[in-house]
Design a protein around this motif. Structure first.
Motif, PDB file in Angstrom:
ATOM      1  N   SER A  23     -17.836  -0.650  -3.454  1.00 17.58           N
ATOM      2  CA  SER A  23     -16.802  -1.678  -3.311  1.00 17.58           C
ATOM      3  C   SER A  23     -15.535  -1.085  -2.702  1.00 17.58           C
ATOM      4  O   SER A  23     -14.892  -1.699  -1.827  1.00 17.58           O
ATOM      5  CB  SER A  23     -16.475  -2.293  -4.683  1.00 17.58           C
ATOM      6  N   LEU A  24     -15.172   0.109  -3.139  1.00 15.67           N
ATOM      7  CA  LEU A  24     -13.970   0.749  -2.599  1.00 15.67           C
ATOM      8  C   LEU A  24     -14.128   1.064  -1.117  1.00 15.67           C
ATOM      9  O   LEU A  24     -13.162   0.928  -0.324  1.00 15.67           O
ATOM     10  CB  LEU A  24     -13.698   2.033  -3.390  1.00 15.67           C
ATOM     11  N   VAL A  25     -15.348   1.479  -0.697  1.00 13.36           N
ATOM     12  CA  VAL A  25     -15.586   1.765   0.724  1.00 13.36           C
ATOM     13  C   VAL A  25     -15.369   0.513   1.566  1.00 13.36           C
ATOM     14  O   VAL A  25     -14.690   0.539   2.614  1.00 13.36           O
ATOM     15  CB  VAL A  25     -17.001   2.326   0.928  1.00 13.36           C
ATOM     16  N   PHE A  26     -15.923  -0.608   1.105  1.00  7.40           N
ATOM     17  CA  PHE A  26     -15.748  -1.852   1.864  1.00  7.40           C
ATOM     18  C   PHE A  26     -14.283  -2.269   1.906  1.00  7.40           C
ATOM     19  O   PHE A  26     -13.769  -2.708   2.951  1.00  7.40           O
ATOM     20  CB  PHE A  26     -16.602  -2.968   1.261  1.00  7.40           C
ATOM     21  N   VAL A  27     -13.617  -2.164   0.793  1.00  4.57           N
ATOM     22  CA  VAL A  27     -12.205  -2.548   0.751  1.00  4.57           C
ATOM     23  C   VAL A  27     -11.373  -1.670   1.672  1.00  4.57           C
ATOM     24  O   VAL A  27     -10.530  -2.155   2.449  1.00  4.57           O
ATOM     25  CB  VAL A  27     -11.680  -2.488  -0.699  1.00  4.57           C
ATOM     26  N   GLU A  28     -11.605  -0.356   1.628  1.00  5.65           N
ATOM     27  CA  GLU A  28     -10.837   0.566   2.461  1.00  5.65           C
ATOM     28  C   GLU A  28     -11.159   0.360   3.939  1.00  5.65           C
ATOM     29  O   GLU A  28     -10.263   0.435   4.796  1.00  5.65           O
ATOM     30  CB  GLU A  28     -11.143   2.019   2.047  1.00  5.65           C
ATOM     31  N   ALA A  29     -12.422   0.111   4.255  1.00  7.25           N
ATOM     32  CA  ALA A  29     -12.790  -0.128   5.663  1.00  7.25           C
ATOM     33  C   ALA A  29     -12.097  -1.378   6.192  1.00  7.25           C
ATOM     34  O   ALA A  29     -11.555  -1.389   7.306  1.00  7.25           O
ATOM     35  CB  ALA A  29     -14.307  -0.261   5.788  1.00  7.25           C
ATOM     36  N   GLY A  30     -12.101  -2.433   5.355  1.00 11.66           N
ATOM     37  CA  GLY A  30     -11.417  -3.647   5.782  1.00 11.66           C
ATOM     38  C   GLY A  30      -9.917  -3.433   5.936  1.00 11.66           C
ATOM     39  O   GLY A  30      -9.284  -3.955   6.879  1.00 11.66           O
ATOM     40  N   THR A  31      -9.341  -2.671   5.035  1.00 13.07           N
ATOM     41  CA  THR A  31      -7.905  -2.396   5.104  1.00 13.07           C
ATOM     42  C   THR A  31      -7.553  -1.600   6.352  1.00 13.07           C
ATOM     43  O   THR A  31      -6.547  -1.885   7.042  1.00 13.07           O
ATOM     44  CB  THR A  31      -7.469  -1.624   3.842  1.00 13.07           C
ATOM     45  N   ILE A  32      -8.360  -0.583   6.674  1.00 14.96           N
ATOM     46  CA  ILE A  32      -8.100   0.247   7.859  1.00 14.96           C
ATOM     47  C   ILE A  32      -8.203  -0.590   9.130  1.00 14.96           C
ATOM     48  O   ILE A  32      -7.349  -0.500  10.043  1.00 14.96           O
ATOM     49  CB  ILE A  32      -9.076   1.432   7.897  1.00 14.96           C
ATOM     50  N   GLU A  33      -9.236  -1.418   9.207  1.00 12.70           N
ATOM     51  CA  GLU A  33      -9.400  -2.243  10.421  1.00 12.70           C
ATOM     52  C   GLU A  33      -8.275  -3.258  10.542  1.00 12.70           C
ATOM     53  O   GLU A  33      -7.740  -3.492  11.644  1.00 12.70           O
ATOM     54  CB  GLU A  33     -10.746  -2.947  10.376  1.00 12.70           C
ATOM     55  N   SER A  34      -7.883  -3.852   9.427  1.00 16.66           N
ATOM     56  CA  SER A  34      -6.795  -4.822   9.466  1.00 16.66           C
ATOM     57  C   SER A  34      -5.489  -4.157   9.877  1.00 16.66           C
ATOM     58  O   SER A  34      -4.710  -4.713  10.666  1.00 16.66           O
ATOM     59  CB  SER A  34      -6.658  -5.487   8.089  1.00 16.66           C
ATOM     60  N   SER A  35      -5.269  -2.938   9.366  1.00 18.04           N
ATOM     61  CA  SER A  35      -4.041  -2.223   9.746  1.00 18.04           C
ATOM     62  C   SER A  35      -4.050  -1.885  11.230  1.00 18.04           C
ATOM     63  O   SER A  35      -2.999  -1.965  11.915  1.00 18.04           O
ATOM     64  CB  SER A  35      -3.931  -0.936   8.917  1.00 18.04           C
ATOM     65  N   ALA A  36      -5.233  -1.512  11.769  1.00 20.98           N
ATOM     66  CA  ALA A  36      -5.326  -1.205  13.205  1.00 20.98           C
ATOM     67  C   ALA A  36      -5.038  -2.430  14.058  1.00 20.98           C
ATOM     68  O   ALA A  36      -4.317  -2.359  15.076  1.00 20.98           O
ATOM     69  CB  ALA A  36      -6.715  -0.640  13.508  1.00 20.98           C
ATOM     70  N   LYS A  37      -5.587  -3.584  13.681  1.00 21.49           N
ATOM     71  CA  LYS A  37      -5.327  -4.812  14.446  1.00 21.49           C
ATOM     72  C   LYS A  37      -3.844  -5.190  14.391  1.00 21.49           C
ATOM     73  O   LYS A  37      -3.270  -5.605  15.399  1.00 21.49           O
ATOM     74  CB  LYS A  37      -6.181  -5.949  13.891  1.00 21.49           C
ATOM     75  N   ASP A  38      -3.262  -5.039  13.197  1.00 20.11           N
ATOM     76  CA  ASP A  38      -1.840  -5.353  13.080  1.00 20.11           C
ATOM     77  C   ASP A  38      -0.995  -4.431  13.944  1.00 20.11           C
ATOM     78  O   ASP A  38       0.004  -4.851  14.568  1.00 20.11           O
ATOM     79  CB  ASP A  38      -1.393  -5.235  11.621  1.00 20.11           C
ATOM     80  N   ALA A  39      -1.418  -3.145  13.995  1.00 20.45           N
ATOM     81  CA  ALA A  39      -0.662  -2.190  14.818  1.00 20.45           C
ATOM     82  C   ALA A  39      -0.776  -2.527  16.300  1.00 20.45           C
ATOM     83  O   ALA A  39       0.220  -2.464  17.059  1.00 20.45           O
ATOM     84  CB  ALA A  39      -1.179  -0.774  14.554  1.00 20.45           C
ATOM     85  N   VAL A  40      -1.999  -2.919  16.759  1.00 23.85           N
ATOM     86  CA  VAL A  40      -2.182  -3.296  18.167  1.00 23.85           C
ATOM     87  C   VAL A  40      -1.386  -4.550  18.494  1.00 23.85           C
ATOM     88  O   VAL A  40      -0.740  -4.659  19.550  1.00 23.85           O
ATOM     89  CB  VAL A  40      -3.678  -3.493  18.463  1.00 23.85           C
ATOM     90  N   GLN A  41      -1.404  -5.510  17.569  1.00 20.52           N
ATOM     91  CA  GLN A  41      -0.644  -6.744  17.808  1.00 20.52           C
ATOM     92  C   GLN A  41       0.863  -6.463  17.848  1.00 20.52           C
ATOM     93  O   GLN A  41       1.572  -7.007  18.708  1.00 20.52           O
ATOM     94  CB  GLN A  41      -0.961  -7.745  16.689  1.00 20.52           C
ATOM     95  N   SER A  42       1.333  -5.613  16.968  1.00 18.69           N
ATOM     96  CA  SER A  42       2.753  -5.258  16.991  1.00 18.69           C
ATOM     97  C   SER A  42       3.115  -4.562  18.292  1.00 18.69           C
ATOM     98  O   SER A  42       4.204  -4.775  18.860  1.00 18.69           O
ATOM     99  CB  SER A  42       3.077  -4.343  15.804  1.00 18.69           C
TER     100      SER A  42
END
Length: 422
Positions: A23-42
């Motif tokens: 569960s932690l792996v999935f949560v962390e993977a989703g968090t990392i990808e979301s942070s990357a998209k937010d960084a690209v959008q910013s």
């Protein structure tokens, strides 16, 4: 048992890691990808603002002026109506994440970043989680080994204690282990060891008492049988001696029964109202031949027609022990003196010998205590027999020796009279 504890603990830890780790792996993977998209959008929003400001200021919009505005590892395409596209950075290969933002003057900015960077970040996170999981497994194994040792060692120790009890070693070990359940088992085993020890002590004491106390009546019986053999031609004498021998056998049986009763419960007395004169006369008749053979005499003085509360066999055995001790260790005439003190009948046994050594004193009634190389059981058993009937046996005087048997007295049927019987 240790293997089971380690296996069960490890299984629980692995299940917990599998549930929470995945569960932690999935949560962390989703968090990392979301942070990357937010960084690209910013990044895209920031570039659109920069391009719009340059357009409003009339400054050129080209790669040279915007090159420093793009983050390393990202690729951007700036489109301004009427101008050629401006390319910033190196176009990534493979899958990418991108974000496109539009400005107020028709310009647009598209920012792209390779997914491989996100994959590497997720991989690093996964390695950290695996390392933590491995440490958790190792810690769980270490704790399981310690716990298994803490539980298995006491159980092994308790098994050894039980085996010692079964092999006849009843010594309690008094070991405790800090585990309530195991300590309770240890308490029970120690209590059982103490009970078994008391039982074995009682059995050994019974054997010692029986071997010592039966010696006296058997000796007297042997002398009577010798008298029968010596007077075989005199039928009346044979009959008289046989009658006395039968009486001795009955008293011997009573002594055995008394010893067994005291072994089961020393407080269980069977005292009755007895004729003290009769018991004393029996002992005088039995021991007079032995004294005559030694050139000595035994006499009775004091009050007569006394009655007391006791067991005939036990009282006879106490008197026999005192008379035998005087025969073996004393000298001169042995005197049995009866008297009354308060509500008690007293039988004193004394002789002209050296008496009890000063260093013994009251210890003469303790088991294994003897000043004449004897077993030291006679007086101890005699005192037990007296106390079982509610009486007591005491040493009134050491030199010359005077032993006194105190028995509760019934009201005399007639006033006592003083007389001396040789």
């Amino acid at each position: 048992m240790r293997r089971r504890l380690i296996t069960s603990t490890l299984a629980v830890v692995l299940v917990v890691i599998a549930v929470f780790g995945v569960s932690l792996v999935f949560v962390e993977a989703g968090t990392i990808e979301s942070s990357a998209k937010d960084a690209v959008q910013s990044e895209a929003v920031r570039l659109v603002g920069t391009v719009e400001n340059r357009i409003l200021a009339g400054e050129p919009v080209d790669a040279m002026s915007l090159d420093r505005q793009i983050t390393d590892g990202r690729y951007a395409v700036v489109r301004v109506p009427g101008h050629p596209d401006v390319l910033l950075g190196t176009k990534p290969k493979g899958n990418v994440i991108s974000s496109t933002q539009l400005g107020d003057h028709g310009e647009s900015v598209t920012v792209e970043e390779s997914r491989s960077k996100i994959s590497r970040e997720i991989g690093r996170t996964l390695l950290v989680i695996l390392a933590v999981a491995l440490l958790a497994v190792l810690a769980a194994v270490a704790l399981a080994v310690l716990q298994a040792r803490r539980l298995a060692s006491p159980l092994t120790d308790l098994a050894e204690t039980a085996e010692r009890l079964g092999s006849g070693d009843p010594r309690p070990r008094h070991r405790r282990y800090g585990v309530p359940e195991l300590d309770r088992i240890a308490d029970v085993l120690d209590a059982s060891a103490e009970r078994i020890g008391r039982m074995l002590t009682a059995e050994r004491r019974l054997a010692a008492d029986a071997s010592h106390q039966l010696r006296t009546p058997l000796t007297a019986l042997s002398m009577r049988l010798e008298e029968i053999v010596a007077t075989a031609d005199d039928h009346e004498a044979v009959k008289e001696e046989a009658t006395i021998a039968l009486g001795q056998v009955e008293r011997l049986t009573d002594v055995v029964q008394r010893l067994l009763t005291n072994a089961r419960d020393p407080r269980s007395g069977s005292a009755i109202d007895i004729d003290l004169d009769e018991v004393i006369q029996q002992q005088l008749e039995e021991w007079r031949p032995a004294y005559q053979a030694e050139g000595r005499s035994v006499v009775l003085t004091g009050a007569r027609a006394l009655r007391a509360v006791g067991t005939p066999g036990a009282v006879a055995q106490v008197l026999a022990t005192l008379i035998e001790n005087s025969l073996m260790h004393g000298a001169g005439t042995v005197t049995l003196h009866t008297r009354v003190t308060g509500n008690q009948a007293v039988v004193e046994v004394s002789d002209d010998g050296p008496g009890v050594p000063p260093d013994l004193g009251a210890r003469v009634f303790e088991r294994t205590v003897s000043g004449r190389n004897s077993t030291g059981l006679g007086l101890a058993v005699a005192r037990d027999l007296a106390e079982a009937d509610g009486g007591r046996l005491e040493l009134l005087q050491q030199r010359p020796p005077v032993f006194a048997l105190f028995l509760a007295q019934e009201i005399p049927r007639q006033p006592p009279r003083e007389e001396v019987i040789a």
